[in-house]
Design an enzyme around this catalytic site. Structure first.
Site, PDB file in Angstrom:
ATOM      1  N   HIS A  31     -11.229   5.130  -3.567  1.00 47.11           N
ATOM      2  CA  HIS A  31     -10.096   5.324  -2.643  1.00 47.11           C
ATOM      3  C   HIS A  31      -9.542   6.734  -2.818  1.00 47.11           C
ATOM      4  O   HIS A  31      -8.796   6.995  -3.756  1.00 47.11           O
ATOM      5  CB  HIS A  31      -8.997   4.296  -2.935  1.00 47.11           C
ATOM      6  CG  HIS A  31      -7.864   4.340  -1.966  1.00 47.11           C
ATOM      7  ND1 HIS A  31      -7.316   3.208  -1.414  1.00 47.11           N
ATOM      8  CD2 HIS A  31      -7.163   5.365  -1.429  1.00 47.11           C
ATOM      9  CE1 HIS A  31      -6.340   3.533  -0.600  1.00 47.11           C
ATOM     10  NE2 HIS A  31      -6.222   4.859  -0.584  1.00 47.11           N
ATOM     11  N   HIS A  34      -4.263  -1.792   3.093  1.00 47.14           N
ATOM     12  CA  HIS A  34      -2.989  -1.308   2.566  1.00 47.14           C
ATOM     13  C   HIS A  34      -2.058  -2.514   2.631  1.00 47.14           C
ATOM     14  O   HIS A  34      -1.613  -2.893   3.713  1.00 47.14           O
ATOM     15  CB  HIS A  34      -2.445  -0.130   3.384  1.00 47.14           C
ATOM     16  CG  HIS A  34      -1.176   0.416   2.817  1.00 47.14           C
ATOM     17  ND1 HIS A  34      -1.108   1.643   2.204  1.00 47.14           N
ATOM     18  CD2 HIS A  34       0.057  -0.125   2.719  1.00 47.14           C
ATOM     19  CE1 HIS A  34       0.134   1.838   1.757  1.00 47.14           C
ATOM     20  NE2 HIS A  34       0.859   0.788   2.072  1.00 47.14           N
ATOM     21  N   HIS A  86      -8.070  10.434  -0.616  1.00 37.00           N
ATOM     22  CA  HIS A  86      -7.723  11.160   0.614  1.00 37.00           C
ATOM     23  C   HIS A  86      -8.143  12.609   0.438  1.00 37.00           C
ATOM     24  O   HIS A  86      -7.646  13.292  -0.457  1.00 37.00           O
ATOM     25  CB  HIS A  86      -6.226  11.083   0.893  1.00 37.00           C
ATOM     26  CG  HIS A  86      -5.738   9.684   1.085  1.00 37.00           C
ATOM     27  ND1 HIS A  86      -5.636   9.104   2.331  1.00 37.00           N
ATOM     28  CD2 HIS A  86      -5.375   8.727   0.194  1.00 37.00           C
ATOM     29  CE1 HIS A  86      -5.217   7.846   2.191  1.00 37.00           C
ATOM     30  NE2 HIS A  86      -5.045   7.601   0.910  1.00 37.00           N
ATOM     31  N   LEU A  87      -9.051  13.052   1.289  1.00 31.90           N
ATOM     32  CA  LEU A  87      -9.515  14.440   1.197  1.00 31.90           C
ATOM     33  C   LEU A  87      -8.898  15.328   2.269  1.00 31.90           C
ATOM     34  O   LEU A  87      -8.987  16.537   2.193  1.00 31.90           O
ATOM     35  CB  LEU A  87     -11.045  14.504   1.292  1.00 31.90           C
ATOM     36  CG  LEU A  87     -11.764  13.953   0.074  1.00 31.90           C
ATOM     37  CD1 LEU A  87     -12.104  12.482   0.254  1.00 31.90           C
ATOM     38  CD2 LEU A  87     -13.021  14.730  -0.224  1.00 31.90           C
ATOM     39  N   LEU A 100       3.026   5.498  -1.975  1.00 33.72           N
ATOM     40  CA  LEU A 100       3.138   4.156  -1.392  1.00 33.72           C
ATOM     41  C   LEU A 100       1.855   3.373  -1.635  1.00 33.72           C
ATOM     42  O   LEU A 100       0.777   3.931  -1.430  1.00 33.72           O
ATOM     43  CB  LEU A 100       3.406   4.254   0.111  1.00 33.72           C
ATOM     44  CG  LEU A 100       4.808   4.775   0.468  1.00 33.72           C
ATOM     45  CD1 LEU A 100       4.916   5.046   1.956  1.00 33.72           C
ATOM     46  CD2 LEU A 100       5.896   3.796   0.018  1.00 33.72           C
ATOM     47  N   HIS A 156      -4.889  -0.129  -4.097  1.00 33.96           N
ATOM     48  CA  HIS A 156      -3.773   0.359  -4.930  1.00 33.96           C
ATOM     49  C   HIS A 156      -2.721  -0.705  -5.211  1.00 33.96           C
ATOM     50  O   HIS A 156      -1.578  -0.578  -4.793  1.00 33.96           O
ATOM     51  CB  HIS A 156      -3.135   1.616  -4.320  1.00 33.96           C
ATOM     52  CG  HIS A 156      -2.948   1.625  -2.817  1.00 33.96           C
ATOM     53  ND1 HIS A 156      -2.279   0.623  -2.153  1.00 33.96           N
ATOM     54  CD2 HIS A 156      -3.330   2.499  -1.873  1.00 33.96           C
ATOM     55  CE1 HIS A 156      -2.270   0.890  -0.865  1.00 33.96           C
ATOM     56  NE2 HIS A 156      -2.909   2.036  -0.668  1.00 33.96           N
ATOM     57  N   LYS A 197     -10.734   0.355   7.087  1.00 31.55           N
ATOM     58  CA  LYS A 197      -9.429   0.341   6.410  1.00 31.55           C
ATOM     59  C   LYS A 197      -8.343  -0.104   7.373  1.00 31.55           C
ATOM     60  O   LYS A 197      -8.202   0.464   8.458  1.00 31.55           O
ATOM     61  CB  LYS A 197      -9.121   1.749   5.890  1.00 31.55           C
ATOM     62  CG  LYS A 197      -7.720   1.936   5.309  1.00 31.55           C
ATOM     63  CD  LYS A 197      -7.563   1.308   3.937  1.00 31.55           C
ATOM     64  CE  LYS A 197      -6.136   1.402   3.423  1.00 31.55           C
ATOM     65  NZ  LYS A 197      -5.867   2.610   2.678  1.00 31.55           N
ATOM     66  N   ASP A 247      -6.422   6.827  -5.064  1.00 29.31           N
ATOM     67  CA  ASP A 247      -5.466   7.096  -3.978  1.00 29.31           C
ATOM     68  C   ASP A 247      -4.925   8.513  -4.096  1.00 29.31           C
ATOM     69  O   ASP A 247      -3.782   8.781  -3.697  1.00 29.31           O
ATOM     70  CB  ASP A 247      -4.326   6.074  -3.942  1.00 29.31           C
ATOM     71  CG  ASP A 247      -3.600   6.068  -2.603  1.00 29.31           C
ATOM     72  OD1 ASP A 247      -4.173   6.567  -1.613  1.00 29.31           O
ATOM     73  OD2 ASP A 247      -2.457   5.596  -2.549  1.00 29.31           O
TER      74      ASP A 247
END
Ligand code: DOR
Ligand code: ZN
Length: 344
Positions: free
Chosen positions: A13, A136, A15-16, A219, A174, A99, A247
């Site tokens: 998990h 999420h 984020h790029l 979050l 997460h 997702k 995350d």
């Protein structure tokens, strides 16, 4: 144990982002991890297999020379996602999952699913094709307290979902509460969870006592210490339902240190060392390899990595700031603090 050698870990998990951000995020992640699930909450979001393939190319263009990195792609679930797209995921060599962000739950989630019951036709396909649904797990109703949003999601959304689709392959992303850990423990092997380094190392006191620390704001939000302890227990238990997902979510210093600061902790540059710190703190460094390098690959049905990395028990101080975008800065998680493990 002062030196440990692990099968190279994967990040399930991350984020790029896109564009210039990739200059920072891709090398940081690829130096640590063999594979990473690249989250699709771009602007606009990655909604089709075709868009995911194009995004993967943009990521690949930033992998440093001599490093093998295999970005694994994910689609963004919207109210318009079609069951046919699920079949395309199943046939794709690079896309592994979809997702679901409840609309409004977090960064760039405005295009997320407005009511999960409206997309049951697609979920039926996911169950049939055994394509993982990544969640999420927070409700978004304005009246629900931010610290209760994950628990309420379990009761109001996830339980009914799994009653309807008992064989759905699902990752609760997460997780931050004892209730979520317990929920996952009670399900079959088709339900797993990722855990971030910040939720293992910190709790809401770290974020709020002695002044607001915006770099701990993410979050789902950090919870009280009892939840942190449960997360440490399950992460280090050797149970394959729990595996690594950082995350890591970059936002520039300006966007975080702001009257309305963005949610996300940037952990990518030292993520595996942060996890080592957490596992070692509870005397369970021997359980790191399963969590970081084996269980995620097994869940996704991908081969385990074969190369290894070595960590030594040696102090390292996390940089106070890193270059980001064109002339901006980013503050990594635990910036300026010293941890006890270092990747060699
Ligand atoms: O803290 C977070 N940041 N949580 C999320 O769910 C999204 C992420 C982001 O994209 O910045
Ligand atoms: Zn995320």
């Amino acid at each position: 144990m002062n030196t440990i050698t692990l099968i190279q870990p994967d990040d399930w998990h991350a984020h790029l982002r896109d564009g210039l951000a990739l200059q920072r995020t891709v090398p940081d992640l690829a130096k640590q991890f063999s594979r990473a699930i690249c989250m699709p909450n771009l602007v606009p979001p990655v909604k089709t297999v075709e868009e995911a393939e194009a995004y993967r190319e943009r990521v690949m263009a930033h992998v440093p020379e001599g490093i093998a990195f295999d970005p694994r792609m994910v689609l963004y679930f919207t109210d318009q996602t079609s069951p046919e797209e699920v079949k395309k995921i199943k046939e794709s060599a690079h896309v592994n999952a979809i997702k679901l962000y409840p609309a409004g739950a977090t960064t760039n989630s405005d295009n997320g699913v407005s009511d999960i019951r409206k997309v049951y036709a697609v979920i039926e396909q996911l169950e049939e094709q055994q394509v993982p649904l990544l969640l999420h797990g927070e409700v978004t109703h304005h009246h629900v307290d931010i610290f209760d949003r994950e628990k309420r999601f379990l009761d109001e959304v996830l339980s009914p979902l799994l009653q309807q689709f008992p064989n759905l392959k699902l990752v609760l992303e997460h997780i931050t509460t004892s209730e979520a850990a317990q929920f996952v423990l009670e399900q079959g092997r088709n339900v797993a969870a990722t855990i971030t380094p910040q939720h293992l190392l910190f709790n809401r006191n770290d974020m709020l006592v002695g002044g607001v620390k915006p770099h701990f704001y993410c979050l789902p939000i950090l919870k009280r210490q009892t939840h942190q302890q449960t997360l440490l227990e399950v992460a280090t238990s050797g149970n394959p339902k729990f595996f690594l997902g950082t995350d890591s979510a970059p936002h520039s210093k300006n966007a975080k240190e702001n009257a309305c600061g963005c949610a996300g902790c940037y952990s990518a540059p030292t993520a595996i060392e942060l996890y080592a710190q957490a596992f070692d703190q509870v005397g369970r460094i021997d359980r790191l390899e399963g969590f970081a390098s084996l269980f995620g690959a097994d869940f996704y049905g991908l081969p385990r990595n074969t190369n290894t990395i070595t960590l030594v028990k040696e102090e390292q101080t996390i940089p106070t700031s890193l270059d980001y975008l064109d002339g901006e800065q980013i503050i990594p998680l635990y910036a300026g603090k010293t941890i006890q493990w270092r990747k060699v």
